[in-house]
Design an enzyme around this catalytic site. Sequence first.
Site, PDB file in Angstrom:
ATOM      1  CG  HIS A 176      -3.360  -5.350   7.064  1.00  0.00           C
ATOM      2  ND1 HIS A 176      -4.295  -4.061   6.966  1.00  0.00           N
ATOM      3  CD2 HIS A 176      -2.942  -5.826   5.688  1.00  0.00           C
ATOM      4  CE1 HIS A 176      -4.648  -4.392   5.939  1.00  0.00           C
ATOM      5  NE2 HIS A 176      -4.479  -5.585   4.610  1.00  0.00           N
ATOM      6  CD  GLU A 181      -3.773  -9.198   0.392  1.00  0.00           C
ATOM      7  OE1 GLU A 181      -3.147 -10.787   0.075  1.00  0.00           O
ATOM      8  OE2 GLU A 181      -4.759  -9.210   0.846  1.00  0.00           O
TER       9      GLU A 181
END
Length: 233
Positions: free
Chosen positions: A34, A107
């Site tokens: 990201h 994550e």
Amino acid sequence: MPPDSRESADGAQRARRSGGDARASAATLILLRHGETDWNRERRLMGAADVPLNDTGRLQCTRVGEVLAGFGIDRIRTSPLARALESSRIVADAIGAPIESDERLVEVRFGDWQGRTYDEIAADPQYRRYIDDPVSQAAPGGETVVDVQKRALAGLQGACPGERILFVTHGDLIRTILCQFLSVPLAEFRRLRIDNCGLSAVAVADGRSEVKFVNMLADPSRAWDPVHWTRQA
């Protein structure tokens, strides 16, 4: 996503498969971290926190979208966390591919360390144990990199021969995935640098794999920046 985007992606896939190229049998897994967030700049562990992109991160996504426009990507699979989902939407606008969300791509869950800076957790004895042995050690209330790698690899499943899928996810997930395909011991996963909006790719066919590139940047000068867990001047 406009209806013709799916048709365009399908057409690109059919063209690759009908071209007689032996490489058309391979599925290509393209991994994108990201874009930047304020917490990246603050050296703060995000984990499962829903942190949005900052303006720099949005610009990074726009630039990498321009690069990806020529990749013939069929679809995007993303972590549902805000920073990854926003990144995928910016890229999708550039490449005209549909988006699907997958919880397995979130994550690392950092437990009690989530939201704290690296400086703040440096005094925690468990942090030193985690750095020395991330395979068996975890953040208090968090998960080990073995757990992370297992779900990350599961999240890559389902690519068809000839298909190109963009996976928009997080730095440590990409590191553990690349450890698998490069035969790097998982304990050494931090040796792989993965920048915000860094691109990596793996081709997979008939039980074999080839790593095409690692951490390719649309703006390569960033490769010289300090890594995120080191103190910045």
